[in-house]
Design an enzyme around this catalytic site. Sequence first.
Site, PDB file in Angstrom:
ATOM      1  N   GLY A  11       1.915   5.184  -4.687  1.00 42.73           N
ATOM      2  CA  GLY A  11       1.566   5.445  -3.168  1.00 42.73           C
ATOM      3  C   GLY A  11       2.393   6.529  -2.727  1.00 42.73           C
ATOM      4  O   GLY A  11       3.438   6.900  -3.029  1.00 42.73           O
ATOM      5  N   ARG A  78      -3.109   6.073  -8.462  1.00 46.42           N
ATOM      6  CA  ARG A  78      -2.273   5.499  -9.579  1.00 46.42           C
ATOM      7  C   ARG A  78      -3.594   5.591 -10.760  1.00 46.42           C
ATOM      8  O   ARG A  78      -4.735   5.374 -10.815  1.00 46.42           O
ATOM      9  CB  ARG A  78      -2.267   3.737  -9.347  1.00 46.42           C
ATOM     10  N   ASP A 109       8.261   3.257 -10.218  1.00 46.81           N
ATOM     11  CA  ASP A 109       8.341   2.820 -11.537  1.00 46.81           C
ATOM     12  C   ASP A 109       7.307   2.975 -12.442  1.00 46.81           C
ATOM     13  O   ASP A 109       7.479   3.437 -13.582  1.00 46.81           O
ATOM     14  CB  ASP A 109       9.018   1.551 -11.429  1.00 46.81           C
ATOM     15  N   THR A 131       9.001   6.440  -3.487  1.00 44.43           N
ATOM     16  CA  THR A 131       8.397   5.441  -2.984  1.00 44.43           C
ATOM     17  C   THR A 131       9.073   4.775  -1.963  1.00 44.43           C
ATOM     18  O   THR A 131      10.284   4.935  -1.860  1.00 44.43           O
ATOM     19  CB  THR A 131       8.493   4.444  -4.372  1.00 44.43           C
ATOM     20  N   ASP A 133       9.263   1.694  -1.282  1.00 42.48           N
ATOM     21  CA  ASP A 133       9.747   0.417  -1.372  1.00 42.48           C
ATOM     22  C   ASP A 133      10.982   0.222  -1.817  1.00 42.48           C
ATOM     23  O   ASP A 133      11.452  -1.000  -1.617  1.00 42.48           O
ATOM     24  CB  ASP A 133       8.939  -0.082  -2.582  1.00 42.48           C
ATOM     25  N   ASP A 135      12.345  -0.098  -4.472  1.00 43.88           N
ATOM     26  CA  ASP A 135      12.518  -0.985  -5.524  1.00 43.88           C
ATOM     27  C   ASP A 135      13.031  -0.635  -6.924  1.00 43.88           C
ATOM     28  O   ASP A 135      12.778  -1.119  -8.172  1.00 43.88           O
ATOM     29  CB  ASP A 135      11.136  -1.819  -5.895  1.00 43.88           C
ATOM     30  N   ARG A 177       5.956  -4.218  -1.616  1.00 48.53           N
ATOM     31  CA  ARG A 177       5.516  -4.876  -2.781  1.00 48.53           C
ATOM     32  C   ARG A 177       6.352  -6.124  -3.260  1.00 48.53           C
ATOM     33  O   ARG A 177       6.413  -7.094  -2.091  1.00 48.53           O
ATOM     34  CB  ARG A 177       5.347  -3.753  -3.957  1.00 48.53           C
TER      35      ARG A 177
HETATM   36  O1  F6P Z   1       4.273   1.198  -3.486  1.00 46.71           O
HETATM   37  C1  F6P Z   1       3.993   1.389  -2.137  1.00 46.71           C
HETATM   38  C2  F6P Z   1       3.061   0.630  -1.447  1.00 46.71           C
HETATM   39  O2  F6P Z   1       2.952   1.124  -0.158  1.00 46.71           O
HETATM   40  C3  F6P Z   1       3.311  -0.883  -1.454  1.00 46.71           C
HETATM   41  O3  F6P Z   1       4.397  -1.110  -0.518  1.00 46.71           O
HETATM   42  C4  F6P Z   1       2.260  -1.521  -1.319  1.00 46.71           C
HETATM   43  O4  F6P Z   1       2.062  -2.854  -1.871  1.00 46.71           O
HETATM   44  C5  F6P Z   1       1.245  -0.667  -2.038  1.00 46.71           C
HETATM   45  O5  F6P Z   1       1.922   0.640  -1.906  1.00 46.71           O
HETATM   46  C6  F6P Z   1       0.041  -0.400  -1.477  1.00 46.71           C
HETATM   47  O6  F6P Z   1      -0.684   0.410  -2.228  1.00 46.71           O
HETATM   48  P1  F6P Z   1      -2.250   0.958  -1.876  1.00 46.71           P
HETATM   49  O7  F6P Z   1      -1.873   2.392  -1.812  1.00 46.71           O
HETATM   50  O8  F6P Z   1      -3.122   0.546  -2.659  1.00 46.71           O
HETATM   51  O9  F6P Z   1      -2.470   0.330  -0.379  1.00 46.71           O
END
Ligand code: F6P
Length: 349
Positions: A11, A78, A109, A131, A133, A135, A177
């Site tokens: 992300g 991703r 990660d 990120t 997050d 995390d 997440r």
């Molecule tokens: O990892 C960053 C994040 O924004 C998370 O907080 C969330 O769960 C996910 O990415 C959402 O991903 P997408 O880009 O697929 O909407």
Amino acid sequence: MRRIGVLTSGGDAPGMNAAVMAVAKAARYYGMSLIGIKRGYNGTLCHSRNIEDDMVELDLDTILDIADLPGTYLRTARCLDFLKPEMRMHAANNIREMGIEGIVVIGGDGSYQGARSLCELGIPCVGIPGTIDNDLAYTENTLGFDTAVNSCMEDVRAIRATSRSHDRPGVAEVMGRHCGDIALRTCASTGAEICIVPEVPWSIQEVADRLCRLIDNGNPRATVVVAEGAWDAMHPFDWQHFLTERGVKHVYPDTTINSEYLALILKHKCSAEVRATVLGYTQRGRHPSAYDSWFAFEAGNLAVNLLRNGIGNQVIGIKDGRVFYMPITMALQQKREFDLALYNLVNSL
Ligand code: F6P
């Protein structure tokens, strides 16, 4: 090293462009050329019709123009193909063919696991934890987390202003997440009264009891901040039956709970007009805060220095306010510790 690469993956996170700029500046300073790898690891697979869509020579002047912009200039993704060993081998060959001798990987990660695989195939990589997050256990902060919390703080303050005007409680859903840090810091920085996170089991009844008590005690505009990953930590409750019995339409047995439904349940349990807001991508598409911009600057510079000195297989983090590095494998093995003390404080005061 004479030529290195840089990519952003997973992300997007505020500060990614600033980190790329820092890498570009350090690369220029040490006389290295820099290749921008597009759309995360996808670029290393060179599947596009034009090579410029996969890998492009980065000119510092262009980068200086985009460094302050939100999002990521290199694009991000991703890359599921990268999970296949034959694809990673293909990527390593492409990287070598391009004369790239080391890569700065900016991501979370999943991106670090990709970096570790490339290291195993002989391509030195250094990771910057990009990120929102927060995390990753080995670092106090990930790049983008501070900006995301600032963004949530601003939005939750706005929600609370309207809640106050109407004497209505609010539910705000934030990202993260499986990590509750954004929710927790948002509560601590706004005074939001109830925090729900994936790390601590919770029940709807308990949340409803607290909200009803707050309303009864003269706070009809209390705010519940719920982390998007918290639904899995909820005690089983037949909420579909609860809502259907009260005449709420379009609630089917296979529907999954979300903040809209939580607001509806609280509305019925506490007899109050509870409104839900999902903050979503507002948290990611921001200009980086001063803290994230500083971190990006130091991390980008350190990453280039590590590669220049032949030190690959490392990730960069912050400890006690200082930027440091450690081996990727060791970083990925660390277990995250949730700040239970702050959580208890937020929920009890
Ligand atoms: O990892 C960053 C994040 O924004 C998370 O907080 C969330 O769960 C996910 O990415 C959402 O991903 P997408 O880009 O697929 O909407």
